[in-house]
Design a protein around this motif. Sequence first.
Motif, PDB file in Angstrom:
ATOM      1  N   TRP A  57       0.855  -1.190   0.000  1.00  0.00           N
ATOM      2  CA  TRP A  57       0.000   0.000   0.000  1.00  0.00           C
ATOM      3  C   TRP A  57       0.887   1.234   0.000  1.00  0.00           C
ATOM      4  CZ3 TRP A  57      -5.177  -0.295  -0.612  1.00  0.00           C
ATOM      5  CH2 TRP A  57      -5.777  -1.535  -0.376  1.00  0.00           C
ATOM      6  N   VAL A  58       0.645   2.136  -0.946  1.00  0.00           N
ATOM      7  CA  VAL A  58       1.441   3.357  -1.068  1.00  0.00           C
ATOM      8  C   VAL A  58       0.495   4.545  -1.161  1.00  0.00           C
ATOM      9  CG1 VAL A  58       3.346   2.155  -2.209  1.00  0.00           C
ATOM     10  CG2 VAL A  58       1.561   3.206  -3.595  1.00  0.00           C
ATOM     11  N   SER A  59       1.016   5.704  -0.881  1.00  0.00           N
ATOM     12  CA  SER A  59       0.221   6.918  -0.991  1.00  0.00           C
ATOM     13  C   SER A  59       0.069   7.325  -2.450  1.00  0.00           C
ATOM     14  CB  SER A  59       0.884   8.056  -0.199  1.00  0.00           C
ATOM     15  OG  SER A  59       2.168   8.343  -0.722  1.00  0.00           O
ATOM     16  N   ARG A  60      -0.814   8.241  -2.683  1.00  0.00           N
ATOM     17  CA  ARG A  60      -1.120   8.647  -4.061  1.00  0.00           C
ATOM     18  C   ARG A  60       0.077   9.287  -4.744  1.00  0.00           C
ATOM     19  NH1 ARG A  60      -6.006   9.355  -6.505  1.00  0.00           N
ATOM     20  NH2 ARG A  60      -6.084  10.687  -8.342  1.00  0.00           N
ATOM     21  N   ARG A  61       0.891  10.024  -4.004  1.00  0.00           N
ATOM     22  CA  ARG A  61       2.037  10.733  -4.576  1.00  0.00           C
ATOM     23  C   ARG A  61       3.349  10.051  -4.202  1.00  0.00           C
ATOM     24  NH1 ARG A  61       1.031  13.613  -8.636  1.00  0.00           N
ATOM     25  NH2 ARG A  61       2.999  14.706  -8.230  1.00  0.00           N
ATOM     26  N   ALA A  62       3.336   8.762  -3.942  1.00  0.00           N
ATOM     27  CA  ALA A  62       4.562   8.047  -3.558  1.00  0.00           C
ATOM     28  C   ALA A  62       5.518   7.984  -4.737  1.00  0.00           C
ATOM     29  CB  ALA A  62       4.215   6.641  -3.071  1.00  0.00           C
ATOM     30  N   THR A  63       6.778   8.322  -4.485  1.00  0.00           N
ATOM     31  CA  THR A  63       7.806   8.293  -5.520  1.00  0.00           C
ATOM     32  C   THR A  63       8.489   6.925  -5.543  1.00  0.00           C
ATOM     33  OG1 THR A  63       9.485   9.175  -4.014  1.00  0.00           O
ATOM     34  CG2 THR A  63       8.172  10.764  -5.285  1.00  0.00           C
TER      35      THR A  63
ATOM     36  N   SER B  58      21.368   1.707  -3.441  1.00  0.00           N
ATOM     37  CA  SER B  58      21.348   1.365  -4.873  1.00  0.00           C
ATOM     38  C   SER B  58      20.175   0.480  -5.266  1.00  0.00           C
ATOM     39  CB  SER B  58      22.666   0.683  -5.285  1.00  0.00           C
ATOM     40  OG  SER B  58      23.771   1.493  -4.987  1.00  0.00           O
ATOM     41  N   TRP B  59      19.094   0.481  -4.513  1.00  0.00           N
ATOM     42  CA  TRP B  59      17.907  -0.245  -4.935  1.00  0.00           C
ATOM     43  C   TRP B  59      17.085   0.622  -5.872  1.00  0.00           C
ATOM     44  CZ3 TRP B  59      17.441  -5.295  -4.141  1.00  0.00           C
ATOM     45  CH2 TRP B  59      18.163  -5.874  -3.090  1.00  0.00           C
ATOM     46  N   ALA B  60      16.362  -0.022  -6.788  1.00  0.00           N
ATOM     47  CA  ALA B  60      15.616   0.733  -7.793  1.00  0.00           C
ATOM     48  C   ALA B  60      14.390  -0.051  -8.227  1.00  0.00           C
ATOM     49  CB  ALA B  60      16.504   1.046  -9.003  1.00  0.00           C
ATOM     50  N   LEU B  61      13.450   0.678  -8.834  1.00  0.00           N
ATOM     51  CA  LEU B  61      12.271   0.086  -9.454  1.00  0.00           C
ATOM     52  C   LEU B  61      12.436   0.124 -10.963  1.00  0.00           C
ATOM     53  CD1 LEU B  61       9.149   1.419  -7.497  1.00  0.00           C
ATOM     54  CD2 LEU B  61      10.087  -0.884  -7.477  1.00  0.00           C
ATOM     55  N   PHE B  62      12.175  -1.003 -11.611  1.00  0.00           N
ATOM     56  CA  PHE B  62      12.272  -1.106 -13.057  1.00  0.00           C
ATOM     57  C   PHE B  62      10.877  -1.274 -13.647  1.00  0.00           C
ATOM     58  CE2 PHE B  62      16.665  -1.776 -12.185  1.00  0.00           C
ATOM     59  CZ  PHE B  62      17.350  -1.477 -13.352  1.00  0.00           C
ATOM     60  N   GLU B  63      10.643  -0.576 -14.726  1.00  0.00           N
ATOM     61  CA  GLU B  63       9.425  -0.763 -15.519  1.00  0.00           C
ATOM     62  C   GLU B  63       9.737  -1.766 -16.621  1.00  0.00           C
ATOM     63  OE1 GLU B  63       6.547   1.824 -18.530  1.00  0.00           O
ATOM     64  OE2 GLU B  63       8.127   2.801 -17.378  1.00  0.00           O
ATOM     65  N   HIS B  64       9.042  -2.885 -16.608  1.00  0.00           N
ATOM     66  CA  HIS B  64       9.389  -4.000 -17.490  1.00  0.00           C
ATOM     67  C   HIS B  64       8.197  -4.367 -18.370  1.00  0.00           C
ATOM     68  CE1 HIS B  64      11.413  -7.441 -19.023  1.00  0.00           C
ATOM     69  NE2 HIS B  64      10.675  -8.328 -18.374  1.00  0.00           N
ATOM     70  N   HIS B  65       8.431  -4.407 -19.691  1.00  0.00           N
ATOM     71  CA  HIS B  65       7.435  -4.825 -20.671  1.00  0.00           C
ATOM     72  C   HIS B  65       7.886  -6.157 -21.272  1.00  0.00           C
ATOM     73  CE1 HIS B  65       5.479  -0.764 -20.850  1.00  0.00           C
ATOM     74  NE2 HIS B  65       6.689  -0.396 -20.469  1.00  0.00           N
ATOM     75  N   PRO B  66       7.433  -7.293 -20.745  1.00  0.00           N
ATOM     76  CA  PRO B  66       7.926  -8.595 -21.225  1.00  0.00           C
ATOM     77  C   PRO B  66       7.630  -8.851 -22.701  1.00  0.00           C
ATOM     78  CG  PRO B  66       6.816  -8.828 -19.106  1.00  0.00           C
ATOM     79  CD  PRO B  66       6.523  -7.453 -19.596  1.00  0.00           C
ATOM     80  N   ALA B  67       6.433  -8.474 -23.178  1.00  0.00           N
ATOM     81  CA  ALA B  67       6.067  -8.775 -24.560  1.00  0.00           C
ATOM     82  C   ALA B  67       6.939  -8.012 -25.557  1.00  0.00           C
ATOM     83  CB  ALA B  67       4.594  -8.455 -24.795  1.00  0.00           C
ATOM     84  N   LEU B  68       7.335  -6.785 -25.204  1.00  0.00           N
ATOM     85  CA  LEU B  68       8.151  -5.970 -26.096  1.00  0.00           C
ATOM     86  C   LEU B  68       9.629  -6.020 -25.756  1.00  0.00           C
ATOM     87  CD1 LEU B  68       5.833  -2.826 -26.268  1.00  0.00           C
ATOM     88  CD2 LEU B  68       6.020  -4.669 -27.931  1.00  0.00           C
TER      89      LEU B  68
ATOM     90  N   GLU C 144      10.131  10.102  -9.747  1.00  0.00           N
ATOM     91  CA  GLU C 144       8.924   9.782 -10.506  1.00  0.00           C
ATOM     92  C   GLU C 144       7.847   9.212  -9.584  1.00  0.00           C
ATOM     93  OE1 GLU C 144       9.130   8.344 -14.739  1.00  0.00           O
ATOM     94  OE2 GLU C 144      11.130   7.728 -14.080  1.00  0.00           O
ATOM     95  N   VAL C 145       6.610   9.636  -9.806  1.00  0.00           N
ATOM     96  CA  VAL C 145       5.468   9.141  -9.041  1.00  0.00           C
ATOM     97  C   VAL C 145       5.032   7.803  -9.645  1.00  0.00           C
ATOM     98  CG1 VAL C 145       3.114   9.616  -8.278  1.00  0.00           C
ATOM     99  CG2 VAL C 145       4.776  11.485  -8.475  1.00  0.00           C
ATOM    100  N   VAL C 146       4.983   6.773  -8.825  1.00  0.00           N
ATOM    101  CA  VAL C 146       4.759   5.415  -9.320  1.00  0.00           C
ATOM    102  C   VAL C 146       3.371   5.275  -9.931  1.00  0.00           C
ATOM    103  CG1 VAL C 146       4.648   2.989  -8.643  1.00  0.00           C
ATOM    104  CG2 VAL C 146       6.395   4.472  -7.652  1.00  0.00           C
ATOM    105  N   LEU C 147       2.349   5.852  -9.297  1.00  0.00           N
ATOM    106  CA  LEU C 147       0.999   5.714  -9.823  1.00  0.00           C
ATOM    107  C   LEU C 147       0.825   6.437 -11.148  1.00  0.00           C
ATOM    108  CD1 LEU C 147      -1.153   6.056  -6.579  1.00  0.00           C
ATOM    109  CD2 LEU C 147      -0.497   3.987  -7.795  1.00  0.00           C
ATOM    110  N   GLU C 148       1.544   7.538 -11.356  1.00  0.00           N
ATOM    111  CA  GLU C 148       1.483   8.223 -12.643  1.00  0.00           C
ATOM    112  C   GLU C 148       2.147   7.398 -13.734  1.00  0.00           C
ATOM    113  OE1 GLU C 148       3.142  12.074 -12.234  1.00  0.00           O
ATOM    114  OE2 GLU C 148       1.520  12.857 -10.984  1.00  0.00           O
ATOM    115  N   VAL C 149       3.189   6.683 -13.389  1.00  0.00           N
ATOM    116  CA  VAL C 149       3.820   5.800 -14.367  1.00  0.00           C
ATOM    117  C   VAL C 149       2.882   4.666 -14.751  1.00  0.00           C
ATOM    118  CG1 VAL C 149       5.757   4.223 -14.752  1.00  0.00           C
ATOM    119  CG2 VAL C 149       6.147   6.377 -13.586  1.00  0.00           C
TER     120      VAL C 149
END
Length: 526
Positions: A114-120, A139-149, A159-164
């Motif tokens: 559970w994260v807040s609306r503006r959580a980065t 050095s931990w990070a979040l990756f945006e991953h598109h398996p099909a592409l 970056e705001v996670v919910l906006e992404v």
Amino acid sequence: MMEVEGIYTEVFECSERKEASAEADPVMLSSTLSLAPLVESSPSVHRSQPIRITSNRMKGSDSYSSSVPSIPNPFPELCSLAKSPLLISSLPPESSQKHLIKVYGEDNNCKSVWVSRRATAREVCHLLVHQAHCSDQESWALFEHHPALALERCLEDHEVVLEVQAAWSLKGDTRLTFCKNYAKYEFFRNPTLFFPESMISDSADVSKGMTSSELIQNLLRSGTCPEIQGFLHMKEPSRKAWKKVYFFLRRSGLYSSTKGSSKEPRHLQCVADLDNLNVYTVVNSRKLYGAPTDFSFCIKPSRNPTRVQDLKVLCAENEQTRTCWTSAFRLFKHGKQLQSNYQLSKSTPRSLESSAPTDLKAESSLVAMDFSGKAGGRVIQNPTEAQTVGMEEGQAWRKREALRCSLPTVNSAARPSSIHKSQPWFHGGVSRKEAERLIEKQGLVDGMFLIRGSQQHEQCFVLSLCFQLKAKHYLVIPFEKGGRKYYTIDDGVTLFIDLLQLVEFHQINKGILPVCLKHPCVCVTL
């Protein structure tokens, strides 16, 4: 209003017909019930009215329940949400401003938080670090991953996670992955490696007599990047062919030259605007896109769902060229914000612990204790003292275990020490290709390493090390001397009683390695 035919209703006969029927048949009493079609023109037809039922049953139940004495709950802690043994993260928070997101680890196991609306992205990483009890908080990070592409990118800390996630397609398989990324801000530490002089545009300001390295460092401090130029392979739209084009990356956008490497404005064509795009790394681009090399990256609009026709896939000649282009894209788009993120990333682990949520701190049930005294043990409150005691205990146990396993009287099957299996840099029997993929995904930074079991040589291990954006592999072989068993990577010149001692030695001394061991390649289970 639609007319409905064939509807039947209750028809109550008049009182005269009731009396006549009652005399003819004494069984028939009061009123008779017959079914007749509903005819609007019939004046004798009366619509049945709903009958109100009194709540006698409810009153009876109330009186019955009130007469029964209340039974006390013998397990109140199981019925209280605050004291429930269930995971707090699995229950919705009291505030309606919280949103549930799903994050995957590198082992494909997922965790919902559970994260807040503006959580980065930075705040979500800190949340996952504390929930997963990671010993290393940097050095931990979040990756945006598109398996099909086969596309992936590292989210910037601001970056705001919910906006992404709002820009993702609802029918797609896009996911967030939590893992290490040592190279996120490496261009601030070693800019000359990321921006070679041959790729810096001639239009850069070098009239003040500064060298290229000084120019790059001054530009990075000011939150900008030098203009980049060079040849790239570009996939032609709606075709499988690739074309070699000369590109220029400037603050205003990405341009291609229609005439060789000409910089004249009449020969430049705008390819993309930097404000409305994101840059992605393409995984396995040879197989999926038919790229001429494995060093491909992609740019696509950031606000629209990912579509194949919107992708602009580019291919570089080597890893250094691809890293230069992708780093320049990030610097031109985010500017001084990256410099601010870099300064925040250098926060000490102690300050990160103090900023952790209070509910996460309360979840930890493990405490450090000292049983050396005669009082029966005490809880160590000082975190520094607890860490020191833990390291001393671990080293003392390791020495005893290593000496026991190296004795000639010990059975040969029990000699190899298994302490390395609990270390974060040990990855079991992964293949050479998988080890290179892990190192590449976590940043290709000099000194990143992991140790794995050899698939070709029995009882041997392999040290995989990153140096100059490439993965190198060194065979660790068992070596016997004086009836005792050791490990070595230099044909017996330097001997180690176990793999942990080997790693600790090369974290201080290079030995035969090109660089000291610095960053372990870590995979955490969520």
